[in-house]
Design a protein around this motif. Sequence first.
Motif, mmCIF file in Angstrom:
data_model
loop_
_atom_site.group_PDB
_atom_site.id
_atom_site.type_symbol
_atom_site.label_atom_id
_atom_site.label_comp_id
_atom_site.label_asym_id
_atom_site.label_seq_id
_atom_site.Cartn_x
_atom_site.Cartn_y
_atom_site.Cartn_z
ATOM 1 N N TYR A 5 123.507 25.859 -78.944
ATOM 2 C CA TYR A 5 122.432 25.979 -78.121
ATOM 3 C C TYR A 5 122.810 26.676 -76.780
ATOM 4 C CZ TYR A 5 120.531 22.032 -81.049
ATOM 5 O OH TYR A 5 120.169 21.343 -82.038
ATOM 6 N N VAL A 6 121.919 27.639 -76.039
ATOM 7 C CA VAL A 6 122.090 28.267 -75.008
ATOM 8 C C VAL A 6 120.694 28.032 -74.358
ATOM 9 C CG1 VAL A 6 122.177 30.703 -73.993
ATOM 10 C CG2 VAL A 6 123.653 30.046 -76.015
ATOM 11 N N ASN A 7 120.606 27.473 -73.180
ATOM 12 C CA ASN A 7 119.324 27.176 -72.410
ATOM 13 C C ASN A 7 119.401 28.044 -71.023
ATOM 14 O OD1 ASN A 7 117.095 25.892 -71.405
ATOM 15 N ND2 ASN A 7 118.145 24.214 -70.844
ATOM 16 N N TYR A 8 118.512 28.850 -71.017
ATOM 17 C CA TYR A 8 118.401 29.689 -69.781
ATOM 18 C C TYR A 8 117.177 29.210 -68.988
ATOM 19 C CZ TYR A 8 121.089 33.256 -72.191
ATOM 20 O OH TYR A 8 122.005 34.039 -72.976
ATOM 21 N N ASP A 9 117.604 28.108 -68.084
ATOM 22 C CA ASP A 9 116.588 27.528 -67.501
ATOM 23 C C ASP A 9 116.289 28.177 -65.950
ATOM 24 O OD1 ASP A 9 119.207 26.948 -66.212
ATOM 25 O OD2 ASP A 9 118.866 24.723 -66.044
ATOM 26 N N LYS A 10 117.200 29.143 -65.629
ATOM 27 C CA LYS A 10 116.888 29.884 -64.676
ATOM 28 C C LYS A 10 116.678 31.405 -65.049
ATOM 29 C CE LYS A 10 119.646 27.044 -61.736
ATOM 30 N NZ LYS A 10 120.806 26.670 -61.021
ATOM 31 N N GLU A 11 116.452 32.082 -63.992
ATOM 32 C CA GLU A 11 116.163 33.761 -64.115
ATOM 33 C C GLU A 11 117.327 34.552 -64.966
ATOM 34 O OE1 GLU A 11 115.749 37.751 -61.439
ATOM 35 O OE2 GLU A 11 114.844 35.742 -60.775
ATOM 36 N N LEU A 12 116.774 35.215 -66.133
ATOM 37 C CA LEU A 12 117.685 35.853 -66.899
ATOM 38 C C LEU A 12 118.374 36.910 -66.110
ATOM 39 C CD1 LEU A 12 115.358 36.152 -69.996
ATOM 40 C CD2 LEU A 12 117.429 34.508 -69.693
ATOM 41 N N GLY A 13 119.531 37.082 -66.344
ATOM 42 C CA GLY A 13 120.365 38.356 -65.755
ATOM 43 C C GLY A 13 121.406 38.624 -66.354
ATOM 44 N N MET A 14 122.360 39.314 -65.755
ATOM 45 C CA MET A 14 123.741 39.820 -66.293
ATOM 46 C C MET A 14 124.452 38.548 -66.816
ATOM 47 S SD MET A 14 123.625 42.957 -66.487
ATOM 48 C CE MET A 14 125.321 43.116 -66.966
ATOM 49 N N ASN A 15 124.152 37.308 -66.320
ATOM 50 C CA ASN A 15 125.142 36.184 -66.625
ATOM 51 C C ASN A 15 124.631 35.639 -67.894
ATOM 52 O OD1 ASN A 15 126.863 36.090 -64.275
ATOM 53 N ND2 ASN A 15 125.381 34.910 -63.330
ATOM 54 N N ALA A 16 123.435 35.755 -68.106
ATOM 55 C CA ALA A 16 122.592 35.744 -69.455
ATOM 56 C C ALA A 16 123.399 36.398 -70.651
ATOM 57 C CB ALA A 16 121.135 36.036 -69.565
ATOM 58 N N ASN A 17 123.700 37.538 -70.387
ATOM 59 C CA ASN A 17 124.394 38.553 -71.396
ATOM 60 C C ASN A 17 125.853 37.942 -71.617
ATOM 61 O OD1 ASN A 17 122.307 40.363 -71.144
ATOM 62 N ND2 ASN A 17 123.178 41.947 -70.187
ATOM 63 N N THR A 18 126.521 37.732 -70.693
ATOM 64 C CA THR A 18 127.889 37.269 -70.656
ATOM 65 C C THR A 18 127.877 35.825 -71.371
ATOM 66 O OG1 THR A 18 128.828 38.249 -68.585
ATOM 67 C CG2 THR A 18 129.964 36.644 -69.501
#
Length: 79
Positions: A5-18
């Motif tokens: 599971y990956v949960n993006y509960d904040k704004e997507l950005g470069m950290n999302a890629n990593t």
Amino acid sequence: MTDHYVNYDKELGMNANTQLIDVLKEVGEEDELIITMDANDATQADYLFDILRNNGFDVLPKGGHDDDKYHIIAHRKKN
């Protein structure tokens, strides 16, 4: 078979890629990857699809009707 599971509960950005690339290394052929984000961020998820496809995954987007979330279900393509 393991679920990842990956949960993006904040704004997507470069950290999302990593974060996604790190998780992809752990996902096997029989595993399922479930990515969840706010439905409002779904329009920004195209680059996540690109990362998944470029790393050998089939993807299925799903809108959440009850929880106002957007889900991406991914499976590694079998060789």
